[in-house]
Design an enzyme around this catalytic site. Structure first.
Site, PDB file in Angstrom:
ATOM      1  CB  SER A 185      -0.921   0.002   1.218  1.00  0.00           C
ATOM      2  OG  SER A 185      -0.153  -0.129   2.404  1.00  0.00           O
ATOM      3  CG  HIS A 213      -3.904  -1.448  -0.883  1.00  0.00           C
ATOM      4  ND1 HIS A 213      -4.295  -0.131  -0.896  1.00  0.00           N
ATOM      5  CD2 HIS A 213      -3.672  -1.754   0.415  1.00  0.00           C
ATOM      6  CE1 HIS A 213      -4.272   0.349   0.331  1.00  0.00           C
ATOM      7  NE2 HIS A 213      -3.900  -0.621   1.144  1.00  0.00           N
ATOM      8  CE  LYS A 244      -7.067  -0.849   2.134  1.00  0.00           C
ATOM      9  NZ  LYS A 244      -7.281   0.291   3.019  1.00  0.00           N
TER      10      LYS A 244
HETATM   11  C1  LIG Z   1      -2.785  -4.405   3.400  1.00  0.00           C
HETATM   12  C2  LIG Z   1      -3.935  -4.043   4.283  1.00  0.00           C
HETATM   13  N1  LIG Z   1      -4.576  -5.000   4.956  1.00  0.00           N
HETATM   14  C3  LIG Z   1      -5.618  -4.723   5.753  1.00  0.00           C
HETATM   15  C4  LIG Z   1      -6.073  -3.436   5.921  1.00  0.00           C
HETATM   16  C5  LIG Z   1      -7.214  -3.155   6.856  1.00  0.00           C
HETATM   17  O1  LIG Z   1      -8.400  -2.963   6.151  1.00  0.00           O
HETATM   18  P1  LIG Z   1      -9.614  -2.160   6.783  1.00  0.00           P
HETATM   19  O2  LIG Z   1      -9.328  -0.708   6.629  1.00  0.00           O
HETATM   20  O3  LIG Z   1     -10.792  -2.617   6.011  1.00  0.00           O
HETATM   21  O4  LIG Z   1      -9.723  -2.541   8.223  1.00  0.00           O
HETATM   22  C6  LIG Z   1      -5.456  -2.397   5.223  1.00  0.00           C
HETATM   23  C7  LIG Z   1      -5.930  -1.021   5.391  1.00  0.00           C
HETATM   24  O5  LIG Z   1      -5.312  -0.055   5.126  1.00  0.00           O
HETATM   25  C8  LIG Z   1      -4.349  -2.702   4.379  1.00  0.00           C
HETATM   26  O6  LIG Z   1      -3.705  -1.739   3.702  1.00  0.00           O
END
Ligand SMILES: Cc1ncc(COP(=O)(O)O)c(C=O)c1O
Length: 389
Positions: A185, A213, A244
């Site tokens: 990300s 992502h 997202k």
């Molecule tokens: C790689 C990754 N996994 C999990 C998450 C967590 O997702 P959520 O915002 O739906 O809790 C994010 C959030 O930024 C992320 O970038």
């Protein structure tokens, strides 16, 4: 000593963020005009830091589905699925996700963060081993740590480093989970999943890929980096989020292993929290439908990503290693990053401020995430405003 002494560092951090202007952690979107434009400090602002890859937050069919669910099923589920029962939409979405990822099992969680905690703590226990990519998201790290398993990091996206770690495990490799992301990300770079799959098969380990992502972004059908690299059927667990490209909230795990069905009885982040609300389920289901039936969204996203990456590269900015909808501009240092972030905001461009320790190599970045909803003119404006920095 008091309980509150430990906040001295956070206080110092907060003060340090505000001294050049707006504190990036306190941005307020006073209005949203579309998926790509909002109002910040009374000014029309292009949103270039949203993760709203397909621009579905303002899709009229997603909104209509959410409104219909609100009216027919109410505002919330008021409890967990274990204690208070499931709504039909929870099971329906799980079936749709299993179908989408072409595997037998899927499970929905209340957030992506909860999905990672829920899957990792269910799957791993003391005595097991995790090999974790050094740049993995905090939710993956937290889930591994909560599980009690032994955690060893390997160098980011480094096949040799992972191989060496696996070799050192010897017999323990069969109790090992490799944990990586699809697209990362911060820099928008992708994991070499084909090589990782080959390694996990050679050593008898398992592989979990967080495609938070990458779903809706990569792969012929938008299933993520594992699909794009032709190894979707070899990955043991795919986790991801609805927050997202699907523009809603919630998380999921999909797996070809039927043990996933048993996670419901052991996964505390699943069992002890309220299930996603009817409106969230309905908008997510409609967004998944859009993702499947409108490949043109993904095409537009990539046209926009290419335009921004190439435009900024021509200006001489130091960018992430590959073109993707996450375009991260490396800054000289933290002070420059904060000052330039403020300058962009004053010029009507909102990007993400990424500062250490949440960044690779302790560097500071202005992170743009691009959407299918951006117009060519908006991309041109973003490039122009970077040029003026
Ligand atoms: C790689 C990754 N996994 C999990 C998450 C967590 O997702 P959520 O915002 O739906 O809790 C994010 C959030 O930024 C992320 O970038």
């Amino acid at each position: 000593m008091s309980l509150f002494d430990k906040f001295a560092a956070a206080r110092q951090l907060k003060e340090g963020l505000a001294h050049v202007g707006t504190d990036p952690t306190e941005v307020v979107f006073e209005a949203l005009n579309s998926a790509a434009e909002g109002v910040v400090k009374g000014r029309r602002t292009i949103l270039a830091g949203t993760n709203n890859y397909l621009g579905l937050t303002f899709d009229k069919d997603c909104i209509a589905a959410g409104v219909a669910a609100l009216e027919s099923q109410g505002t919330g589920t008021t409890g967990s699925r274990m204690a208070n029962g499931s709504y039909a939409a929870h099971g329906a979405l799980e079936a749709e996700l299993a179908d989408f990822f072409q595997c037998a099992n899927a499970m929905v969680f209340s957030t992506g963060y909860a999905a990672n905690l829920g899957v990792l703590t269910a799957l791993l226990a003391k005595g097991d081993v995790v090999l974790l990519d050094a740049d993995a998201h905090a939710s993956l790290y937290d889930g591994c740590r909560m599980s009690g398993a032994d955690i060893f990091r390997f160098r980011h996206n480094d096949v040799k480093s992972l191989e060496r770690r696996l070799e050192r495990l010897k017999d323990r490799a069969s109790r090992c989970l490799i944990v990586v992301e699809g697209m990362y990300s911060v820099l928008g770079d992708c994991a070499p999943l084909a090589e990782f799959v080959a390694l996990k098969e050679r050593f008898g380990a398992r592989l979990l890929v967080d495609e938070a992502h990458s779903v809706g972004v990569y792969g012929e059908h938008g299933r993520g980096v594992a699909e794009a690299l032709g190894v979707l059927d070899k990955v043991d667990f795919i986790v991801g989020t609805f927050s997202k490209s699907l523009g809603a909230m919630g998380g999921f795990c999909a797996s070809r292993h039927d043990v996933l069905g048993l996670f419901r009885y052991v996964s505390r982040p699943f069992m002890f929290t309220a299930s996603p609300s009817p409106a969230v389920m309905a908008t997510t289901r409609e967004a998944l439908n859009q993702l499947r039936t409108r490949p043109q969204l993904r095409e537009t996203l990539w046209v926009n990503a290419n335009r921004l990456y190439n435009g900024l590269q021509k200006l001489g900015f130091e960018l992430g290693p590959e073109i993707s909808p996450v375009v991260a501009v490396r800054c000289k240092d933290r002070e420059t990053a904060l000052a330039q972030w403020n300058q962009l905001l004053e010029a009507g461009i909102y990007v993400n401020m990424m500062l250490p320790p949440a960044t690779p190599a302790g560097a500071s970045f202005l992170r743009c995430s691009i959407s299918a909803a951006h117009t060519p003119e908006q991309i041109t404006t973003i490039i122009q405003k970077f040029k003026e920095l």
